[in-house]
Design a protein around this motif. Structure first.
Motif, mmCIF file in Angstrom:
data_model
loop_
_atom_site.group_PDB
_atom_site.id
_atom_site.type_symbol
_atom_site.label_atom_id
_atom_site.label_comp_id
_atom_site.label_asym_id
_atom_site.label_seq_id
_atom_site.Cartn_x
_atom_site.Cartn_y
_atom_site.Cartn_z
ATOM 1 N N ARG A 387 27.072 46.213 60.546
ATOM 2 C CA ARG A 387 28.251 46.227 59.681
ATOM 3 C C ARG A 387 28.305 47.514 58.873
ATOM 4 N NH1 ARG A 387 29.817 41.596 55.161
ATOM 5 N NH2 ARG A 387 31.988 42.264 54.821
ATOM 6 N N LEU A 388 29.472 48.142 58.879
ATOM 7 C CA LEU A 388 29.713 49.365 58.128
ATOM 8 C C LEU A 388 30.807 49.113 57.089
ATOM 9 C CD1 LEU A 388 29.559 52.051 60.968
ATOM 10 C CD2 LEU A 388 27.809 51.488 59.284
ATOM 11 N N PRO A 389 30.881 49.965 56.069
ATOM 12 C CA PRO A 389 31.795 49.697 54.953
ATOM 13 C C PRO A 389 33.236 50.113 55.246
ATOM 14 C CG PRO A 389 30.586 51.707 54.548
ATOM 15 C CD PRO A 389 30.026 51.131 55.813
ATOM 16 N N LEU A 390 34.136 49.577 54.429
ATOM 17 C CA LEU A 390 35.551 49.948 54.448
ATOM 18 C C LEU A 390 35.929 50.439 53.046
ATOM 19 C CD1 LEU A 390 36.831 46.889 56.492
ATOM 20 C CD2 LEU A 390 37.133 49.274 57.189
ATOM 21 N N PRO A 391 35.465 51.608 52.625
ATOM 22 C CA PRO A 391 35.670 52.071 51.247
ATOM 23 C C PRO A 391 37.131 52.429 50.981
ATOM 24 C CG PRO A 391 34.546 53.746 52.542
ATOM 25 C CD PRO A 391 34.631 52.539 53.405
ATOM 26 N N ASP A 392 37.662 51.895 49.920
ATOM 27 C CA ASP A 392 39.072 52.124 49.606
ATOM 28 C C ASP A 392 39.373 53.586 49.300
ATOM 29 O OD1 ASP A 392 39.916 49.506 49.995
ATOM 30 O OD2 ASP A 392 39.463 48.918 47.924
ATOM 31 N N ASP A 393 38.387 54.331 48.767
ATOM 32 C CA ASP A 393 38.681 55.714 48.418
ATOM 33 C C ASP A 393 38.842 56.599 49.663
ATOM 34 O OD1 ASP A 393 35.896 55.114 48.617
ATOM 35 O OD2 ASP A 393 35.416 57.096 47.868
ATOM 36 N N TYR A 394 38.454 56.085 50.853
ATOM 37 C CA TYR A 394 38.675 56.843 52.075
ATOM 38 C C TYR A 394 40.107 56.706 52.593
ATOM 39 C CZ TYR A 394 33.653 57.706 52.840
ATOM 40 O OH TYR A 394 32.356 58.125 52.730
ATOM 41 N N VAL A 395 40.868 55.769 52.022
ATOM 42 C CA VAL A 395 42.240 55.567 52.493
ATOM 43 C C VAL A 395 43.075 56.835 52.295
ATOM 44 C CG1 VAL A 395 44.365 54.240 52.131
ATOM 45 C CG2 VAL A 395 42.157 53.077 52.132
ATOM 46 N N GLU A 396 42.718 57.654 51.306
ATOM 47 C CA GLU A 396 43.475 58.884 51.067
ATOM 48 C C GLU A 396 43.416 59.825 52.282
ATOM 49 O OE1 GLU A 396 40.736 62.119 48.888
ATOM 50 O OE2 GLU A 396 41.117 60.343 47.650
ATOM 51 N N TYR A 397 42.410 59.661 53.133
ATOM 52 C CA TYR A 397 42.329 60.488 54.337
ATOM 53 C C TYR A 397 43.498 60.224 55.281
ATOM 54 C CZ TYR A 397 37.374 61.269 53.108
ATOM 55 O OH TYR A 397 36.204 61.603 52.486
ATOM 56 N N LEU A 398 44.130 59.065 55.144
ATOM 57 C CA LEU A 398 45.258 58.701 56.006
ATOM 58 C C LEU A 398 46.591 59.233 55.477
ATOM 59 C CD1 LEU A 398 44.334 54.951 56.701
ATOM 60 C CD2 LEU A 398 43.931 56.913 58.204
ATOM 61 N N HIS A 399 46.581 59.930 54.369
ATOM 62 C CA HIS A 399 47.840 60.386 53.772
ATOM 63 C C HIS A 399 48.576 61.356 54.689
ATOM 64 C CE1 HIS A 399 50.758 61.830 50.886
ATOM 65 N NE2 HIS A 399 50.405 63.063 51.211
ATOM 66 N N SER A 400 49.880 61.147 54.789
ATOM 67 C CA SER A 400 50.755 62.066 55.524
ATOM 68 C C SER A 400 51.922 62.453 54.633
ATOM 69 C CB SER A 400 51.278 61.381 56.801
ATOM 70 O OG SER A 400 52.332 62.127 57.373
ATOM 71 N N ASP A 401 52.361 63.690 54.755
ATOM 72 C CA ASP A 401 53.515 64.151 53.988
ATOM 73 C C ASP A 401 54.833 63.741 54.624
ATOM 74 O OD1 ASP A 401 51.967 65.433 52.045
ATOM 75 O OD2 ASP A 401 51.849 67.289 53.228
ATOM 76 N N ILE A 402 54.806 63.340 55.900
ATOM 77 C CA ILE A 402 56.072 63.079 56.604
ATOM 78 C C ILE A 402 56.146 61.683 57.221
ATOM 79 C CG2 ILE A 402 56.464 65.514 57.106
ATOM 80 C CD1 ILE A 402 55.426 64.982 59.955
ATOM 81 N N ALA A 403 55.127 60.863 57.028
ATOM 82 C CA ALA A 403 55.129 59.519 57.602
ATOM 83 C C ALA A 403 54.355 58.585 56.676
ATOM 84 C CB ALA A 403 54.501 59.533 58.998
ATOM 85 N N ASP A 404 54.342 57.312 57.022
ATOM 86 C CA ASP A 404 53.617 56.338 56.201
ATOM 87 C C ASP A 404 52.115 56.563 56.233
ATOM 88 O OD1 ASP A 404 55.860 54.814 55.303
ATOM 89 O OD2 ASP A 404 55.995 53.914 57.293
ATOM 90 N N ARG A 405 51.644 57.141 57.324
ATOM 91 C CA ARG A 405 50.203 57.384 57.443
ATOM 92 C C ARG A 405 49.948 58.455 58.486
ATOM 93 N NH1 ARG A 405 51.770 53.078 59.854
ATOM 94 N NH2 ARG A 405 51.573 51.821 57.964
ATOM 95 N N HIS A 406 48.733 58.928 58.489
ATOM 96 C CA HIS A 406 48.249 59.941 59.418
ATOM 97 C C HIS A 406 47.288 59.241 60.373
ATOM 98 C CE1 HIS A 406 46.288 63.571 60.820
ATOM 99 N NE2 HIS A 406 46.943 64.352 59.979
ATOM 100 N N SER A 407 47.356 59.508 61.673
ATOM 101 C CA SER A 407 46.531 58.770 62.624
ATOM 102 C C SER A 407 45.129 59.327 62.789
ATOM 103 C CB SER A 407 47.208 58.744 63.993
ATOM 104 O OG SER A 407 47.193 60.028 64.599
#
Length: 469
Positions: A387-407
């Motif tokens: 089991r590995l973690p799902l840290p909420d502060d890593y969600v910022e890595y998904l930020h996109s300037d032109i869409a809801d998220r970055h893949s």
């Protein structure tokens, strides 16, 4: 798949005797006892001592170590035993009195798992007579039947994954699922073809499959027994070949990409096996199938894709395609299928093997009970996960300037960020979801333990244990 029979009397063939880690040898004579006594590390799980006995009956004796005598030890002994005889040679196992039913299940699974060969390979599946001698065959009939279903499902997942991609396009894979479902009462299957996928808005699946001459499919396979009170949805990544798309892989990275549908193979095989076992739980397998190819119609780095749930994804790496097709399936599952639990299995990231090596999957979940249940199922089945973690502060890595998220962010923690991406599509089912990144353990480089070279069918055993618990 060859048969394993329970018998009450000795049978022709190589005789297998069990030895445990304390040095106790069940059965045998003075000669076998001496061989066992003088052996290095006698009784170690998976160890095998072979004694030829020319002009005598039996003509060969194998002493197979069962270690602590638990199910895992007996599974290792089964693997060692079948590998100790040439293909086609009969094997006769003398079971100790009072051996536990789960030990017999492990033994049979080990024999079948280690004997597998891809049906279209030059080294064809072993045809062998295997008998298990016991004075109480009725005590083990159920264990043997369950082991057979588990092994058959694992063989099917391995066959599907090993199939060359020159044959295994999305339409072919969908046809295999339809054909398998037709042989089992109580199963229903729906195949969505490109026109229906467009009409219903499966944008991620259509984008990933858009560069191929063989269009994508979405298969929905359902086992819904009367009286079932729990609904488990299984989602499996089904990329029938992955070139990387316009973000093309190099040769070494591409040559085994026929295995990129290992998650789909596992969830399909497990659902079929749930029907074979008559499990009292509703199971739906969602299988998004696509070939990620290079052509003028391939999706591009920088494209913005509209997923099934209406949200948008900026994709800057077309080799991060698996999460796009899984996202569509997860969003659909949560909105339309009313699941109690959602599990997804995917050969998703190379980061899985960097972090955990070749034999261990990465497990992600916010639900401690669900994670513990899957870990327990994996231990019993002989499939490792961590089991590995799902840290909420890593969600910022998904930020996109032109869409809801970055893949596909370029920063680290690739497996973790991929899991966080999938989490975006779970809605109110985040707390009842687990993701298994099983890229590394989906393939074996050589015959070893209960694996044979090639596809491992990883996940089938774990899912069946979980569904049965």
């Amino acid at each position: 798949m060859f048969a394993i029979r329970l018998v009450t009397t000795p049978q022709p063939g190589t005789c297998v005797l069990a030895a445990d880690a304390s040095g106790v040898l069940a059965g045998g004579d003075d000669e076998t006892a001496e061989l066992h006594r003088t052996a290095e590390d006698p009784g170690r799980a998976g160890a095998a001592q072979v004694m030829p006995r020319p002009l005598r009956t039996p003509a060969k004796v194998v002493i197979a170590g069962v270690g602590a005598g638990d199910e895992a030890g007996w599974r290792a002994a089964g693997c060692a035993a079948i590998r100790s005889v040439p293909a086609g040679e009969a094997l006769h196992v003398v079971l100790p009195e009072g051996v536990a039913p789960e030990a017999v299940r492990g033994l049979a699974e080990g024999i079948w798992f280690a004997a597998y060969r891809f049906r279209d390979a030059v080294d064809s599946p072993r045809s062998v007579e295997v008998t298990l001698q016991t004075s109480t065959p009725d005590a083990y009939a159920g264990s043997l039947a369950t082991a057979r279903v588990t092994a058959a499902a694992t063989w099917l997942a391995r066959d599907l994954t090993n199939m060359p991609s020159s044959v295994k396009n999305p339409a072919w894979f969908a046809g295999q699922i339809v054909g398998e479902a037709a042989t089992r009462p109580g199963l229903t299957v729906t195949v969505r073809e490109p026109e229906q996928l467009r009409a219903e808005g499966f944008g991620g699946l259509l984008a990933v499959g858009g560069g191929s001459a063989t269009p994508p499919r979405l298969v929905e396979l359902s086992w819904q027994p009367e009286g079932a009170t729990r609904h488990v949805v299984l989602v499996g990544k089904g990329i029938t070949f992955d070139t990387g798309g316009l973000s093309i892989k190099n040769r070494d990275g591409m040559k085994l990409m026929k295995k990129d549908m290992g998650g789909a193979a596992a969830v399909v095989a497990a659902t079929l096996a749930a029907a074979d076992l008559g499990l009292p739980v509703r199971v739906t397998a969602l299988v998004p199938l696509a070939e990620n190819a290079v052509s003028g119609s391939a999706y591009r780095p920088g494209d913005v894709i509209t997923q099934w749930d209406g949200s948008t994804t900026e994709t800057t790496n077309s080799d991060a395609e698996g999460r796009l097709v899984l996202a569509d399936a997860l969003g659909y599952a949560v909105a339309r299928l009313s699941p109690d639990v959602v599990l997804d299995l995917a050969t998703l990231t190379g980061a899985n093997s960097v972090a955990l090596g070749k034999r261990t999957a990465a497990l992600y979940s916010h639900d401690d009970d669900l994670a513990a249940a899957l870990e327990s199922a994996g231990r019993a089945a002989g499939e490792r996960m961590w089991r590995l973690p799902l840290p909420d502060d890593y969600v910022e890595y998904l930020h996109s300037d032109i869409a809801d998220r970055h893949s596909s962010p370029t920063r680290g923690a690739g497996s973790v960020v991929a899991a966080l991406f999938l989490r975006e599509f779970l809605g109110d089912k985040v707390g009842s979801w687990a993701h298994l990144d099983m890229s590394a353990p989906s393939w074996a480089e050589k015959h070893e333990d209960d694996l044979t070279q090639g596809a491992t069918g990883w996940g089938v055993r774990t899912l069946l244990r979980y569904l049965t618990a």
